[in-house]
Every structure is written in C-alpha cells, then in structure tokens.
Write a protein that holds these residues in place. Structure first.
Motif, PDB file in Angstrom:
ATOM      1  N   ASP A 119     -46.140  33.489   0.470  1.00 17.15           N
ATOM      2  CA  ASP A 119     -45.523  32.774   1.582  1.00 17.15           C
ATOM      3  C   ASP A 119     -44.036  33.082   1.754  1.00 17.15           C
ATOM      4  N   SER A 120     -43.396  33.617   0.722  1.00 15.96           N
ATOM      5  CA  SER A 120     -41.940  33.779   0.752  1.00 15.96           C
ATOM      6  C   SER A 120     -41.454  35.201   0.970  1.00 15.96           C
ATOM      7  N   TYR A 121     -42.281  36.189   0.677  1.00  8.49           N
ATOM      8  CA  TYR A 121     -41.826  37.580   0.709  1.00  8.49           C
ATOM      9  C   TYR A 121     -42.798  38.470   1.457  1.00  8.49           C
ATOM     10  N   GLU A 122     -42.236  39.480   2.115  1.00 10.62           N
ATOM     11  CA  GLU A 122     -43.023  40.562   2.686  1.00 10.62           C
ATOM     12  C   GLU A 122     -43.186  41.625   1.600  1.00 10.62           C
ATOM     13  N   ASP A 123     -44.196  42.481   1.726  1.00  9.96           N
ATOM     14  CA  ASP A 123     -44.399  43.558   0.756  1.00  9.96           C
ATOM     15  C   ASP A 123     -43.140  44.409   0.646  1.00  9.96           C
TER      16      ASP A 123
ATOM     17  N   GLU B 111     -40.196  43.580  -0.189  1.00 14.99           N
ATOM     18  CA  GLU B 111     -38.946  42.850   0.015  1.00 14.99           C
ATOM     19  C   GLU B 111     -38.329  42.474  -1.330  1.00 14.99           C
ATOM     20  N   GLU B 112     -37.013  42.568  -1.409  1.00 13.54           N
ATOM     21  CA  GLU B 112     -36.320  42.206  -2.645  1.00 13.54           C
ATOM     22  C   GLU B 112     -36.496  40.716  -2.933  1.00 13.54           C
ATOM     23  N   ARG B 113     -36.759  40.420  -4.174  1.00 15.07           N
ATOM     24  CA  ARG B 113     -36.936  39.027  -4.582  1.00 15.07           C
ATOM     25  C   ARG B 113     -35.595  38.395  -4.901  1.00 15.07           C
ATOM     26  N   LEU B 114     -35.488  37.121  -4.611  1.00 13.91           N
ATOM     27  CA  LEU B 114     -34.289  36.346  -4.904  1.00 13.91           C
ATOM     28  C   LEU B 114     -34.586  35.494  -6.140  1.00 13.91           C
ATOM     29  N   LEU B 115     -34.182  35.996  -7.293  1.00 12.89           N
ATOM     30  CA  LEU B 115     -34.569  35.369  -8.552  1.00 12.89           C
ATOM     31  C   LEU B 115     -34.089  33.936  -8.666  1.00 12.89           C
ATOM     32  N   TYR B 116     -32.902  33.631  -8.155  1.00 10.96           N
ATOM     33  CA  TYR B 116     -32.398  32.266  -8.256  1.00 10.96           C
ATOM     34  C   TYR B 116     -33.230  31.310  -7.404  1.00 10.96           C
ATOM     35  N   VAL B 117     -33.805  31.795  -6.320  1.00 10.73           N
ATOM     36  CA  VAL B 117     -34.700  30.966  -5.514  1.00 10.73           C
ATOM     37  C   VAL B 117     -36.057  30.857  -6.208  1.00 10.73           C
TER      38      VAL B 117
ATOM     39  N   ILE C 269     -36.710  30.980  -9.410  1.00 16.79           N
ATOM     40  CA  ILE C 269     -36.637  30.074 -10.562  1.00 16.79           C
ATOM     41  C   ILE C 269     -36.577  28.624 -10.087  1.00 16.79           C
ATOM     42  N   GLY C 270     -36.051  28.404  -8.908  1.00 16.65           N
ATOM     43  CA  GLY C 270     -36.045  27.052  -8.340  1.00 16.65           C
ATOM     44  C   GLY C 270     -37.451  26.540  -8.100  1.00 16.65           C
ATOM     45  N   ASP C 271     -38.345  27.411  -7.635  1.00 18.18           N
ATOM     46  CA  ASP C 271     -39.728  26.996  -7.435  1.00 18.18           C
ATOM     47  C   ASP C 271     -40.392  26.719  -8.779  1.00 18.18           C
ATOM     48  N   PHE C 272     -40.127  27.568  -9.757  1.00 15.92           N
ATOM     49  CA  PHE C 272     -40.684  27.335 -11.094  1.00 15.92           C
ATOM     50  C   PHE C 272     -40.166  26.014 -11.660  1.00 15.92           C
ATOM     51  N   THR C 273     -38.895  25.749 -11.486  1.00 13.64           N
ATOM     52  CA  THR C 273     -38.306  24.507 -11.974  1.00 13.64           C
ATOM     53  C   THR C 273     -38.974  23.297 -11.316  1.00 13.64           C
ATOM     54  N   SER C 274     -39.259  23.389 -10.041  1.00 13.79           N
ATOM     55  CA  SER C 274     -39.969  22.295  -9.351  1.00 13.79           C
ATOM     56  C   SER C 274     -41.338  22.069  -9.972  1.00 13.79           C
ATOM     57  N   HIS C 275     -41.996  23.139 -10.349  1.00 18.13           N
ATOM     58  CA  HIS C 275     -43.299  23.019 -11.008  1.00 18.13           C
ATOM     59  C   HIS C 275     -43.146  22.307 -12.356  1.00 18.13           C
ATOM     60  N   VAL C 276     -42.126  22.677 -13.113  1.00 21.64           N
ATOM     61  CA  VAL C 276     -41.889  22.050 -14.417  1.00 21.64           C
ATOM     62  C   VAL C 276     -41.599  20.554 -14.243  1.00 21.64           C
ATOM     63  N   VAL C 277     -40.832  20.197 -13.241  1.00 17.75           N
ATOM     64  CA  VAL C 277     -40.559  18.783 -12.963  1.00 17.75           C
ATOM     65  C   VAL C 277     -41.856  18.055 -12.604  1.00 17.75           C
ATOM     66  N   ASP C 278     -42.700  18.693 -11.800  1.00 16.72           N
ATOM     67  CA  ASP C 278     -43.998  18.098 -11.465  1.00 16.72           C
ATOM     68  C   ASP C 278     -44.827  17.847 -12.725  1.00 16.72           C
ATOM     69  N   LEU C 279     -44.847  18.817 -13.621  1.00 16.50           N
ATOM     70  CA  LEU C 279     -45.571  18.644 -14.885  1.00 16.50           C
ATOM     71  C   LEU C 279     -45.008  17.464 -15.676  1.00 16.50           C
TER      72      LEU C 279
END
Length: 77
Positions: free
Chosen positions: A19-23, A25-31, A33-43
């Motif tokens: 949903d966030s990147y086209e094939d 496309e450069e990834r934005l690591l700080y963004v 990790i923000g999604d991963f952090t949200s997952h950890v908070v959910d856990l």
C-alpha cells in the motif's frame, strides 16, 4: 531482522509495503519503523508479549553493532 524476531508482523508488513510503495521505489526506513512500532504497541495493548524479548534483542544488536548511522554516532556532539 525485525520480521524474524516478530513473525506476527509479517502479514501487516506485506500489506504496508504493497500500500505504501511502488515497485522499485526507495523505502523510507524511518516511516517503515514507525509502522513496525505501531504493531509493537498493538501487541503490548493486547498483552501479547511473547515476541518482545526477541524484538529487544534485535534493537540492542542494532544499537551496539549497527553502522554509525544506526548507532546514532553522528547525532551526538
């Protein structure tokens, strides 16, 4: 490393990347990790803490053995 430490994130990660990147496309690591952090908070909120020790081992490993950018060597004056 985070996907290995936290297998419960895999499906969310695949959806996030799709949903966030086209094939190619450069990834934005700080963004990312923000999604991963949200997952950890959910856990945490669901009291699903069994993956936390492995997650924290990865964080510690990156902090102590990562490159200078990851260790924040350049951020401290």
């Amino acid at each position: 490393m985070f996907l290995s430490a936290c297998p419960s994130y895999k499906e969310r990660w695949l959806t996030y990347v799709r949903d966030s990147y086209e094939d190619g496309e450069e990834r934005l690591l700080y963004v990312d990790i923000g999604d991963f952090t949200s997952h950890v908070v959910d856990l945490y909120q669901k009291k699903m803490l069994n993956e936390f020790p492995c997650i924290f081992k990865v964080v510690e490993n990156l902090h102590t053995n990562g490159d200078s950018y990851i260790r924040c060597d350049n951020w401290i004056s």
